[in-house]
Design a protein around this motif. Structure first.
Motif, short mmCIF file in Angstrom:
data_model
loop_
_atom_site.label_atom_id
_atom_site.label_comp_id
_atom_site.label_asym_id
_atom_site.label_seq_id
_atom_site.Cartn_x
_atom_site.Cartn_y
_atom_site.Cartn_z
N GLY A 30 6.76 2.66 13.41
CA GLY A 30 5.91 1.50 13.16
C GLY A 30 5.13 1.64 11.87
N ALA A 31 4.60 2.84 11.63
CA ALA A 31 3.85 3.09 10.40
C ALA A 31 4.75 2.98 9.18
N LEU A 32 5.98 3.49 9.30
CA LEU A 32 6.94 3.40 8.20
C LEU A 32 7.28 1.94 7.89
N LEU A 66 6.46 -0.05 4.42
CA LEU A 66 7.50 -0.74 3.64
C LEU A 66 7.16 -2.21 3.44
N LEU A 67 6.60 -2.84 4.46
CA LEU A 67 6.21 -4.25 4.32
C LEU A 67 5.08 -4.42 3.31
N ARG A 96 4.34 -2.41 0.86
CA ARG A 96 4.91 -2.10 -0.46
C ARG A 96 5.67 -3.30 -1.01
N LYS A 97 6.44 -3.96 -0.12
CA LYS A 97 7.23 -5.10 -0.58
C LYS A 97 6.32 -6.28 -0.96
N LEU A 98 5.23 -6.47 -0.22
CA LEU A 98 4.31 -7.58 -0.50
C LEU A 98 3.60 -7.39 -1.84
N PHE A 99 3.24 -6.19 -2.18
CA PHE A 99 2.48 -5.93 -3.41
C PHE A 99 3.33 -5.47 -4.58
N ARG A 100 4.57 -5.67 -4.49
CA ARG A 100 5.48 -5.30 -5.56
C ARG A 100 5.65 -6.37 -6.57
#
Length: 73
Positions: A60-62, A66-67, A69-73
């Motif tokens: 869940g933490a992973l 990842l979510l 990271r993807k949002l702020f990329r």
């Protein structure tokens, strides 16, 4: 050899009583609410096991990382 009608009626009544008891037991065992509660309790017990609980928290933490990271990329 013919059987006495009273004996036949008594046997039929005993069979009815046994059948009614069996149907009551089946009705109790097959109660949807009871089955759902048993399933829920089984899942909770499994999730409380540290061998399952901590890997699920890690996954869940992973996924959360990842979510984010993807949002702020």
């Amino acid at each position: 050899m013919a059987r006495d009608p009273e004996t036949i009626e008594r046997e039929i009544e005993q069979a009815r009583t046994a059948l009614a008891a069996t149907l009551d037991q089946l009705g109790t065992k097959a109660n949807p609410q009871k089955l759902a509660d048993q399933a829920k309790n089984g899942i909770r017990a499994k999730l409380d096991d540290p061998k399952v609980k901590y890997p699920l928290i890690g996954v869940g933490a992973l996924i959360l990382a990842l979510l984010v990271r993807k949002l702020f990329r």
